[in-house]
Motif scaffolding. Structure first.
Motif, short mmCIF file in Angstrom:
data_model
loop_
_atom_site.label_atom_id
_atom_site.label_comp_id
_atom_site.label_asym_id
_atom_site.label_seq_id
_atom_site.Cartn_x
_atom_site.Cartn_y
_atom_site.Cartn_z
N ARG A 122 0.61 8.53 -2.90
CA ARG A 122 -0.33 9.56 -3.79
C ARG A 122 -1.32 9.98 -3.06
NH1 ARG A 122 0.59 4.70 -7.16
NH2 ARG A 122 2.00 5.27 -9.01
N LYS A 123 -1.63 9.89 -2.02
CA LYS A 123 -2.26 10.88 -1.00
C LYS A 123 -1.71 12.06 -0.82
CE LYS A 123 -4.99 7.03 1.53
NZ LYS A 123 -5.10 6.39 2.95
N THR A 124 -0.69 12.33 -0.86
CA THR A 124 0.25 13.53 -0.35
C THR A 124 0.85 13.95 -1.57
OG1 THR A 124 2.05 12.47 0.39
CG2 THR A 124 0.40 12.90 1.78
N GLN A 125 1.13 13.26 -2.88
CA GLN A 125 1.92 13.72 -3.99
C GLN A 125 0.98 13.27 -5.13
OE1 GLN A 125 6.00 13.15 -3.75
NE2 GLN A 125 5.68 11.76 -1.80
N GLU A 126 1.50 13.90 -6.18
CA GLU A 126 0.82 13.44 -7.70
C GLU A 126 1.36 12.18 -7.97
OE1 GLU A 126 1.54 15.85 -11.55
OE2 GLU A 126 0.52 16.96 -10.21
N ASN B 9 0.94 -1.22 0.18
CA ASN B 9 -0.07 0.06 -0.07
C ASN B 9 1.01 1.45 -0.03
OD1 ASN B 9 -2.43 -1.22 -0.02
ND2 ASN B 9 -2.30 -1.77 2.02
N TYR C 215 0.04 3.90 -2.77
CA TYR C 215 -1.25 4.58 -2.54
C TYR C 215 -1.08 5.43 -1.40
CZ TYR C 215 -2.96 0.43 -5.07
OH TYR C 215 -3.11 -0.48 -5.93
N GLU C 216 -0.19 5.58 -0.44
CA GLU C 216 -0.05 6.44 0.48
C GLU C 216 0.71 7.60 -0.04
OE1 GLU C 216 -1.42 6.30 3.87
OE2 GLU C 216 -2.52 4.72 3.08
#
Length: 123
Positions: free
Chosen positions: A33-37, A27, A30-31
């Motif tokens: 991508r929650k804070t970065q593009e 994961n 995914y983590e």
């Protein structure tokens, strides 16, 4: 005893701890991508390191997504080659797949499942 490539890992890790780490590893993207593009800086750094290692006489070993050879097609029960993460050796002589890995039955089962999932999604 927990092992990696038939070598014991230091420490006393439980199966539960390993399952948690496995989920965290799966994961991580995914983590991020929650804070970065995207994770493009990590990819760029890997490419730079590989280019440096391709100019060195010493051998470095990495897990890289490469096209399976006969050894891995047989190990993973594949009917045709796929791209999947395999251990490779990198040096000025090139990139060579490591054809001697030791997996316990659980690791082999999970690896086969991943390989078959990839193969099933190819057109």
């Amino acid at each position: 005893m927990i092992s990696l490539n038939a070598k014991p890992l230091p420490g006393n890790f439980s199966e539960d701890e390993l399952k948690v780490w496995e989920e965290q590893t799966k994961n991580t993207a995914y983590e991020i991508r929650k804070t970065q593009e995207s994770t493009h800086y990590g990819v760029a750094q890997c490419v730079i390191q590989l280019l440096v290692d391709l100019q060195q006489s010493h051998i470095k070993t990495y897990p890289l997504s490469v096209y399976t050879n006969t050894y891995y097609n047989n190990l993973l029960d594949l009917k045709k080659s796929i791209y999947i993460s395999l251990m490779v050796e990198v040096s000025e002589k090139g990139v060579f797949i490591v054809d001697h890995i030791s997996l316990n039955p659980r690791e082999l089962k999970l690896y086969k499942a991943s390989a078959h999932s990839i193969a099933a999604n190819l057109k």
